[in-house]
Scaffold this motif. Structure first.
Motif, short mmCIF file in Angstrom:
data_model
loop_
_atom_site.label_atom_id
_atom_site.label_comp_id
_atom_site.label_asym_id
_atom_site.label_seq_id
_atom_site.Cartn_x
_atom_site.Cartn_y
_atom_site.Cartn_z
N MET A 214 -5.00 15.80 -1.61
CA MET A 214 -6.26 15.70 -2.35
C MET A 214 -7.35 16.54 -1.71
N GLU A 215 -7.31 16.68 -0.39
CA GLU A 215 -8.27 17.55 0.27
C GLU A 215 -8.06 19.01 -0.14
N GLU A 216 -6.80 19.39 -0.38
CA GLU A 216 -6.53 20.74 -0.84
C GLU A 216 -7.17 20.99 -2.20
N LYS A 217 -7.39 19.94 -2.97
CA LYS A 217 -8.01 20.07 -4.28
C LYS A 217 -9.52 19.90 -4.22
N GLY A 218 -10.07 19.78 -3.01
CA GLY A 218 -11.51 19.70 -2.86
C GLY A 218 -12.08 18.30 -2.73
N TYR A 219 -11.22 17.28 -2.62
CA TYR A 219 -11.70 15.90 -2.53
C TYR A 219 -11.87 15.49 -1.06
N LYS A 220 -12.80 14.59 -0.83
CA LYS A 220 -13.02 14.00 0.49
C LYS A 220 -13.06 12.48 0.35
N GLU A 221 -12.48 11.80 1.34
CA GLU A 221 -12.50 10.34 1.31
C GLU A 221 -13.82 9.83 1.84
N LEU A 222 -14.44 8.89 1.12
CA LEU A 222 -15.69 8.30 1.59
C LEU A 222 -15.40 7.40 2.79
N PRO A 223 -16.26 7.40 3.79
CA PRO A 223 -16.04 6.56 4.97
C PRO A 223 -15.95 5.08 4.58
N SER A 224 -14.99 4.39 5.18
CA SER A 224 -14.80 2.95 4.99
C SER A 224 -14.57 2.59 3.52
N SER A 225 -13.98 3.50 2.76
CA SER A 225 -13.75 3.22 1.34
C SER A 225 -12.37 2.64 1.08
N ARG A 226 -11.50 2.71 2.07
CA ARG A 226 -10.11 2.28 1.85
C ARG A 226 -10.06 0.77 1.72
N GLN A 227 -9.43 0.31 0.62
CA GLN A 227 -9.31 -1.11 0.36
C GLN A 227 -7.85 -1.44 0.06
N PRO A 228 -7.38 -2.62 0.53
CA PRO A 228 -6.01 -3.00 0.20
C PRO A 228 -5.89 -3.35 -1.27
N GLY A 229 -4.83 -2.91 -1.89
CA GLY A 229 -4.56 -3.24 -3.28
C GLY A 229 -3.28 -4.06 -3.36
N ASP A 230 -2.91 -4.48 -4.56
CA ASP A 230 -1.71 -5.27 -4.76
C ASP A 230 -0.49 -4.37 -4.62
N GLY A 231 0.16 -4.42 -3.44
CA GLY A 231 1.32 -3.59 -3.21
C GLY A 231 1.00 -2.18 -2.79
N GLY A 232 -0.24 -1.92 -2.36
CA GLY A 232 -0.60 -0.56 -1.97
C GLY A 232 -2.00 -0.51 -1.41
N ALA A 233 -2.70 0.59 -1.67
CA ALA A 233 -4.05 0.76 -1.16
C ALA A 233 -4.85 1.60 -2.15
N ASP B 240 4.06 9.45 -11.04
CA ASP B 240 5.18 8.68 -10.49
C ASP B 240 5.91 9.51 -9.43
N GLY B 241 6.97 8.93 -8.87
CA GLY B 241 7.67 9.59 -7.77
C GLY B 241 8.24 10.94 -8.13
N ARG B 242 8.73 11.08 -9.37
CA ARG B 242 9.34 12.35 -9.78
C ARG B 242 8.34 13.49 -9.75
N SER B 243 7.10 13.24 -10.18
CA SER B 243 6.08 14.29 -10.19
C SER B 243 5.25 14.31 -8.91
N LEU B 244 5.39 13.25 -8.07
CA LEU B 244 4.63 13.21 -6.82
C LEU B 244 5.26 14.09 -5.75
N TRP B 245 6.59 14.12 -5.69
CA TRP B 245 7.26 14.83 -4.62
C TRP B 245 6.88 16.31 -4.55
N PRO B 246 6.83 17.06 -5.67
CA PRO B 246 6.45 18.47 -5.58
C PRO B 246 5.05 18.68 -4.99
N GLN B 247 4.18 17.67 -5.11
CA GLN B 247 2.82 17.82 -4.58
C GLN B 247 2.75 17.56 -3.08
#
Length: 300
Positions: A1-20, A88-95
């Motif tokens: 995502m950084e390659e696409k110009g995105y930056k993560e906001l500080p302290s923005s990471r939150q646990p989700g149901d089965g992920g983040a 999904d996983g099929r389209s995620l792997w090439p990225q």
């Protein structure tokens, strides 16, 4: 995502149901990125609705929901309606492949090729078995013929050759020797890694553990989850622990400063011993009768 110009906001990471979930910014755009762990994960309509609500609550202008698993057809239709980008996983792997270590990519490709070859061998074997069954069924439907060998003695002492006698005498002894040899072989040696760098070795070990988990029965999975919860519940800073969902472990703390005493680290140290529980979300509840607030943490 950084390659696409995105930056993560500080302290923005939150646990989700089965992920983040991660809140990303790109100029004036705020994008909520949701990630669901595990190749067995299937995104459904409920996941998309919950994530679309989270996008609005976070004040994001767009949302991307990503999983190593797959997405159901209805979920994709609903995601397009809400403006959620589904990967999904099929389209995620090439990225993500360009960012992986070359040794890891090579190992993954070799494993994929091995799975393909295994499938081809199973297909050939199934075809041969089907052909034999058809041949046997056709042969059984043919009219019977008199057996030319009827009346011929199957075996007599005179027909028994010295070689056959010797083979029959030596058979049990050979079997016993084989068992003794197998017993003296000892335990199988641990597989030798083909990699030299530690990161690839760790990834290879994690992949091997996931393969072992995939072979477990549902009952074995339940027993592992109960054993992990029981071990966490016996920690000094915990009163008890139980599962509220497949990915959330509720821990009642025995004292208000349980988080500061390292309860999260101790609980995660227990959970990471089980590869399928590595990314468990912890729901930390204050001691009974206190006015503390519920806090959330996630093992990494």
């Amino acid at each position: 995502m950084e390659e696409k110009g995105y930056k993560e906001l500080p302290s923005s990471r939150q646990p989700g149901d089965g992920g983040a979930e991660f809140l990303l910014v790109k100029g004036d755009e705020r994008c909520l990125l949701g990630y669901k762990h595990g190749t067995a994960y299937r995104l459904g309509e409920a996941n998309v609705r919950d994530f679309a609500n989270a996008v609005q609550l976070q004040g994001a202008t767009s949302g991307m929901l990503v999983t190593l698993g797959s997405a159901e057809g209805f979920a994709r239709d609903l995601a397009r309606r809400y403006g959620v980008d589904l990967t999904d996983g099929r389209s995620l792997w090439p990225q993500v492949e360009p960012f992986a270590a070359p040794q890891m990519v090579l190992a993954i490709r070799e494993q994929a090729a091995s799975e393909i070859r295994k499938g081809q061998r199973l297909g050939i074997f199934a075809s041969v078995v089907l052909g034999l069954l058809v041949f046997a069924a056709g042969y059984a439907m043919q009219p019977g013929e008199p057996d030319a060998m009827v009346g011929t003695p199957a075996s007599t002492p005179e027909n028994t050759s010295p070689a056959a006698t010797a083979a029959g005498t030596e058979g049990p002894a050979n079997e016993a020797a084989g068992e003794t040899s197998a017993a003296s072989a000892g335990e199988p040696e641990a597989p030798v890694s083909r990699f030299t760098d530690q990161a690839s070795r760790d990834a290879e070990g994690a992949l091997r553990e996931l393969e072992e988990v995939a072979r477990l029965t549902e009952q074995q999975r339940i027993e592992r989850r109960l054993a992990a919860a029981a071990e966490v519940g016996e920690l000094d800073a915990a009163e008890h622990a139980n599962w509220s969902t497949q990915s959330t472990l509720v821990i009642r703390m025995s004292r208000a400063d349980g988080i500061d005493t390292g309860l999260v680290n101790e609980a995660c140290a227990v959970l990471v011993q089980y590869e399928e529980l590595r990314y468990t979300r912890l729901q930390l509840e204050p001691p009974a009768g206190t006015a503390g607030q519920v806090r959330w943490r996630q093992c990494q």
